[in-house]
Enzyme design. Structure first.
Site, short mmCIF file in Angstrom:
data_model
loop_
_atom_site.label_atom_id
_atom_site.label_comp_id
_atom_site.label_asym_id
_atom_site.label_seq_id
_atom_site.Cartn_x
_atom_site.Cartn_y
_atom_site.Cartn_z
N HIS A 87 0.85 -1.21 0.00
CA HIS A 87 0.00 0.00 0.00
C HIS A 87 0.87 1.25 0.00
CE1 HIS A 87 -3.95 1.97 1.54
NE2 HIS A 87 -3.18 2.88 0.97
N LEU A 90 2.61 6.42 -4.92
CA LEU A 90 3.80 6.98 -5.56
C LEU A 90 3.50 8.26 -6.33
CD1 LEU A 90 5.52 3.73 -6.93
CD2 LEU A 90 6.05 5.00 -4.84
N LYS A 172 -8.64 -1.27 -6.32
CA LYS A 172 -8.76 -0.59 -5.04
C LYS A 172 -10.13 0.06 -4.96
CE LYS A 172 -7.89 1.54 -1.15
NZ LYS A 172 -6.86 2.56 -0.98
N ASP A 308 1.09 2.74 3.72
CA ASP A 308 0.19 3.80 3.25
C ASP A 308 0.98 5.09 3.05
OD1 ASP A 308 -2.04 5.17 2.42
OD2 ASP A 308 -2.96 5.32 4.40
#
Length: 445
Positions: A87, A90, A172, A308
């Site tokens: 997770h 970028l 997602k 995350d």
């Protein structure tokens, strides 16, 4: 004449043997990485991991079999599988001012993370074949580590089949998708061979207005997180619940047969910390909930840990109370949490399971990543259990929450497909990287 024919036959046999031996040596190639070997199964003994030209482990031996040998025999050093972060954000594309594929993956590489899975809430959103192909192209060119991409939920269900023909890891699902794109969400959840990674909050959570992190934690409560799982109650897809912040959500998700991860901020921080650097979704919880989450982690209830990693610019993170949510973590987070190992709250193998074989299994890559095993990708991290201080990162994001934090261990060396790509948290090489979901299964240039 018979003697001449015999000699010619011997020459032909000798040449064939040489070609066979050369082919064998090329296959075995090699790089050998030697030292104490540990993965999620425990201590494997002292030996050498031998990695061939194809970037795959071809043998594990007591003595090195490669042409090039790296030996790590220091006190407190051991060799582990490369870490997997399922997770990360970028950014890139039109959000490259926050982070891009090169800076984010260099930060990952420096901290021993050798495979990242990128989220689709970019600009443009990765919910069309064109946007996904553009993102895959950017990663193929710029990434310093192996990489995967999740697709966003498309506006039209008809696009789902086209997207699944691309090299994506899954879909997602964000809270807004339950309201805006339910027909597409329902189709995805009905596909048994698809990974659906879910942000667990009700769509109504985004309507909550708050002035500080305490109010965020109270108004966007745990009930909003747990209740969202009932959207998934009849799912045939492989469902993974990510960045869980509440113990009740964890228990409900496990009872429904879902895999679950949590992130460093829900273990290390609570809503008594104010300001932009601690503004996240789901919000930070109260100190008691944080303690219960830590207890659940040490009891082995989570399937994985993830970062995350959510980078933003310095200007954005200074604009309270309208600053965007997210904490940047690539570059340090595994070694902050390694404090749990040093405190004997987690064993080494348990820690590695949460960062290697656990996340690899969630992605469906458990037969290629996450263990030191013949036939697995030759991604390795050499862990040195010597404390250090976090001083800098390759990421573009400001790490205002973490400067001078003590790291309980550091990656002394990182290998990608057998290539030594980082030493002492400094990137030394842009290695040949792989998208494991590529239809061709080939290494990208």
């Amino acid at each position: 004449m018979p003697l001449l024919r015999h000699r010619n036959r011997r020459k032909r046999c000798y040449r064939a043997a040489c070609r066979w031996w050369a082919k064998l040596k090329d296959h075995e190639r090699a790089v050998s990485v030697c030292g104490k070997l540990i993965d999620s199964r425990g201590f494997l003994g002292s030996g050498c991991v031998n990695i061939g030209n194809d970037g795959v482990i071809n043998s594990i031996s007591k003595i090195p079999r490669g042409d090039k040998v790296y030996s790590y025999e220091g006190e407190g050093e051991y060799i582990a599988p490369g870490l997997v972060d399922i997770h990360v954000h970028l950014r890139g594309l039109e959000l490259s001012y926050k982070e891009d594929e090169a800076t984010g993956t260099r930060a990952a590489l420096s901290s021993g993370i050798t495979l990242v899975a990128d989220m689709p809430n970019t600009k443009p959103r990765l919910s069309t074949p064109e946007a996904i192909e553009l993102k895959l192209s950017e990663l193929a060119e710029k990434s310093f580590v192996d990489h995967a991409v999740y697709a966003g939920v498309p506006d039209s269900p008809e696009l789902i089949t086209k997207i699944l023909n691309l090299a994506v890891a899954g879909f997602k699902i964000f809270p807004e998708d339950f309201m805006k794109r339910w027909s597409s969400v329902r189709k995805i959840l009905g596909l048994s061979n698809v990974l659906a990674i879910v942000h667990p909050e009700l769509p109504e959570a985004d309507r909550v207005w708050d002035d500080d992190n305490y109010e965020r934690g109270e108004q966007r409560g745990c009930w909003m997180e747990g209740a969202s799982l009932y959207y998934l109650s009849e799912a045939a897809a492989k469902v993974h619940i990510t960045h869980v912040s509440c113990l009740g959500t964890l228990r409900l998700a496990k009872s429904m047969g879902f895999s679950v991860d949590t992130t460093p901020h829900y273990l290390l921080y609570d809503y008594t910390l104010g300001g932009c650097y601690f503004r996240v979704n789901p919000p930070l919880r109260d100190p008691i909930t944080r303690t219960l989450m830590m207890k659940a982690l040490t009891e082995g209830l989570f399937d994985a840990l993830a970062s995350d990693h959510a980078p933003h610019s310095l200007g954005e993170k200074s604009a309270w109370p309208h600053c965007p949510v997210g904490i940047p973590w690539l570059g340090l987070w595994p070694w902050l949490l390694y404090r749990l190992v040093r405190a004997h709250a987690l064993g080494r193998s348990e820690f590695l399971g949460l960062l290697t074989s656990g996340p690899a299994k969630i992605l469906g890559l458990g037969a290629r990543y996450g263990l030191i095993e013949v036939g697995y990708r030759g991604n390795l991290v050499v862990v040195s259990e010597s404390p250090s201080r976090f001083l800098s990162t390759y990421s573009k994001a400001p790490y205002g929450h973490a400067f001078m934090e003590e790291l309980a261990a550091v990656p002394r060396a990182v290998f990608i497909g057998g290539q030594l790509a980082a030493e002492e948290m400094e990137v030394t090489l842009k290695p040949t990287v792989l998208n494991p979901f590529s239809r061709r299964g080939e290494i990208e240039p």
